[in-house]
Motif scaffolding. Structure first.
Motif, PDB file in Angstrom:
ATOM      1  N   GLN A  95       0.847  -1.192   0.000  1.00  0.00           N
ATOM      2  CA  GLN A  95       0.000   0.000   0.000  1.00  0.00           C
ATOM      3  C   GLN A  95       0.883   1.243   0.000  1.00  0.00           C
ATOM      4  O   GLN A  95       1.717   1.394   0.875  1.00  0.00           O
ATOM      5  CB  GLN A  95      -0.913   0.014   1.230  1.00  0.00           C
ATOM      6  N   PRO A  96       0.698   2.147  -0.965  1.00  0.00           N
ATOM      7  CA  PRO A  96       1.534   3.353  -0.991  1.00  0.00           C
ATOM      8  C   PRO A  96       1.194   4.275   0.177  1.00  0.00           C
ATOM      9  O   PRO A  96       0.047   4.344   0.624  1.00  0.00           O
ATOM     10  CB  PRO A  96       1.180   4.011  -2.326  1.00  0.00           C
ATOM     11  N   GLU A  97       2.199   4.957   0.673  1.00  0.00           N
ATOM     12  CA  GLU A  97       2.019   5.942   1.725  1.00  0.00           C
ATOM     13  C   GLU A  97       2.463   7.285   1.185  1.00  0.00           C
ATOM     14  O   GLU A  97       3.524   7.399   0.578  1.00  0.00           O
ATOM     15  CB  GLU A  97       2.859   5.574   2.950  1.00  0.00           C
ATOM     16  N   TRP A  98       1.658   8.294   1.413  1.00  0.00           N
ATOM     17  CA  TRP A  98       1.953   9.630   0.923  1.00  0.00           C
ATOM     18  C   TRP A  98       2.302  10.524   2.098  1.00  0.00           C
ATOM     19  O   TRP A  98       1.594  10.561   3.097  1.00  0.00           O
ATOM     20  CB  TRP A  98       0.763  10.200   0.159  1.00  0.00           C
ATOM     21  N   HIS A  99       3.386  11.248   1.967  1.00  0.00           N
ATOM     22  CA  HIS A  99       3.830  12.173   3.002  1.00  0.00           C
ATOM     23  C   HIS A  99       3.841  13.582   2.422  1.00  0.00           C
ATOM     24  O   HIS A  99       4.171  13.782   1.249  1.00  0.00           O
ATOM     25  CB  HIS A  99       5.240  11.802   3.492  1.00  0.00           C
ATOM     26  N   ARG A 100       3.512  14.541   3.242  1.00  0.00           N
ATOM     27  CA  ARG A 100       3.536  15.936   2.794  1.00  0.00           C
ATOM     28  C   ARG A 100       4.977  16.382   2.583  1.00  0.00           C
ATOM     29  O   ARG A 100       5.869  16.021   3.339  1.00  0.00           O
ATOM     30  CB  ARG A 100       2.876  16.836   3.812  1.00  0.00           C
ATOM     31  N   ALA A 101       5.178  17.187   1.562  1.00  0.00           N
ATOM     32  CA  ALA A 101       6.511  17.710   1.261  1.00  0.00           C
ATOM     33  C   ALA A 101       6.833  18.868   2.203  1.00  0.00           C
ATOM     34  O   ALA A 101       5.951  19.630   2.598  1.00  0.00           O
ATOM     35  CB  ALA A 101       6.578  18.187  -0.179  1.00  0.00           C
ATOM     36  N   ILE A 102       8.089  18.993   2.543  1.00  0.00           N
ATOM     37  CA  ILE A 102       8.546  20.119   3.342  1.00  0.00           C
ATOM     38  C   ILE A 102       8.811  21.275   2.371  1.00  0.00           C
ATOM     39  O   ILE A 102       9.493  21.086   1.364  1.00  0.00           O
ATOM     40  CB  ILE A 102       9.825  19.749   4.111  1.00  0.00           C
ATOM     41  N   PRO A 103       8.268  22.472   2.645  1.00  0.00           N
ATOM     42  CA  PRO A 103       8.485  23.588   1.714  1.00  0.00           C
ATOM     43  C   PRO A 103       9.973  23.865   1.520  1.00  0.00           C
ATOM     44  O   PRO A 103      10.771  23.749   2.446  1.00  0.00           O
ATOM     45  CB  PRO A 103       7.790  24.766   2.406  1.00  0.00           C
ATOM     46  N   ALA A 104      10.336  24.258   0.303  1.00  0.00           N
ATOM     47  CA  ALA A 104      11.735  24.511  -0.019  1.00  0.00           C
ATOM     48  C   ALA A 104      12.260  25.761   0.671  1.00  0.00           C
ATOM     49  O   ALA A 104      13.438  25.845   1.001  1.00  0.00           O
ATOM     50  CB  ALA A 104      11.901  24.641  -1.528  1.00  0.00           C
ATOM     51  N   HIS A 105      11.410  26.740   0.889  1.00  0.00           N
ATOM     52  CA  HIS A 105      11.835  27.999   1.494  1.00  0.00           C
ATOM     53  C   HIS A 105      10.937  28.249   2.703  1.00  0.00           C
ATOM     54  O   HIS A 105       9.738  28.493   2.549  1.00  0.00           O
ATOM     55  CB  HIS A 105      11.698  29.127   0.472  1.00  0.00           C
ATOM     56  N   PRO A 106      11.485  28.206   3.928  1.00  0.00           N
ATOM     57  CA  PRO A 106      10.641  28.300   5.118  1.00  0.00           C
ATOM     58  C   PRO A 106       9.901  29.624   5.255  1.00  0.00           C
ATOM     59  O   PRO A 106       8.859  29.678   5.883  1.00  0.00           O
ATOM     60  CB  PRO A 106      11.618  28.101   6.280  1.00  0.00           C
ATOM     61  N   SER A 107      10.398  30.719   4.676  1.00  0.00           N
ATOM     62  CA  SER A 107       9.716  32.003   4.834  1.00  0.00           C
ATOM     63  C   SER A 107       8.663  32.237   3.767  1.00  0.00           C
ATOM     64  O   SER A 107       7.975  33.252   3.792  1.00  0.00           O
ATOM     65  CB  SER A 107      10.735  33.143   4.814  1.00  0.00           C
ATOM     66  N   GLY A 108       8.542  31.312   2.810  1.00  0.00           N
ATOM     67  CA  GLY A 108       7.540  31.462   1.752  1.00  0.00           C
ATOM     68  C   GLY A 108       6.140  31.308   2.322  1.00  0.00           C
ATOM     69  O   GLY A 108       5.910  30.604   3.292  1.00  0.00           O
ATOM     70  N   THR A 109       5.189  31.972   1.724  1.00  0.00           N
ATOM     71  CA  THR A 109       3.816  31.859   2.186  1.00  0.00           C
ATOM     72  C   THR A 109       3.066  30.890   1.294  1.00  0.00           C
ATOM     73  O   THR A 109       3.289  30.821   0.097  1.00  0.00           O
ATOM     74  CB  THR A 109       3.122  33.234   2.138  1.00  0.00           C
TER      75      THR A 109
END
Length: 75
Positions: A44-58
């Motif tokens: 069963q595939p598991e999907w994880h949220r990506a960590i934003p590339a730039h922490p200050s981006g909105t």
């Protein structure tokens, strides 16, 4: 009583046998992979949220986002 095959029919029969043999090899390999994945409980595939590339981006990190980052920060 079976009739004698012509040389072209014999050649075609050999090609069909080769294709069946190759198909069976691939099928056995695939089945072994599926069994190993089942053993590891990874079917069963598991999907994880990506960590934003730039922490200050909105907003979410996506191509459709409204924030524009300089290329050196985005990389």
């Amino acid at each position: 009583m079976a009739r004698e095959l012509s040389p072209s029919e014999k050649q075609m029969a050999l090609r069909v046998e080769d294709a069946q043999r190759l198909f069976n090899r691939v099928l056995v390999s695939w089945a072994g992979d599926v069994l190993e994945l089942r053993r590891r409980k990874l079917l069963q595939p598991e999907w994880h949220r990506a960590i934003p590339a730039h922490p200050s981006g909105t907003g979410p990190a996506s191509q459709g986002g409204s924030s524009v980052l300089p290329m050196k920060d985005a990389a």
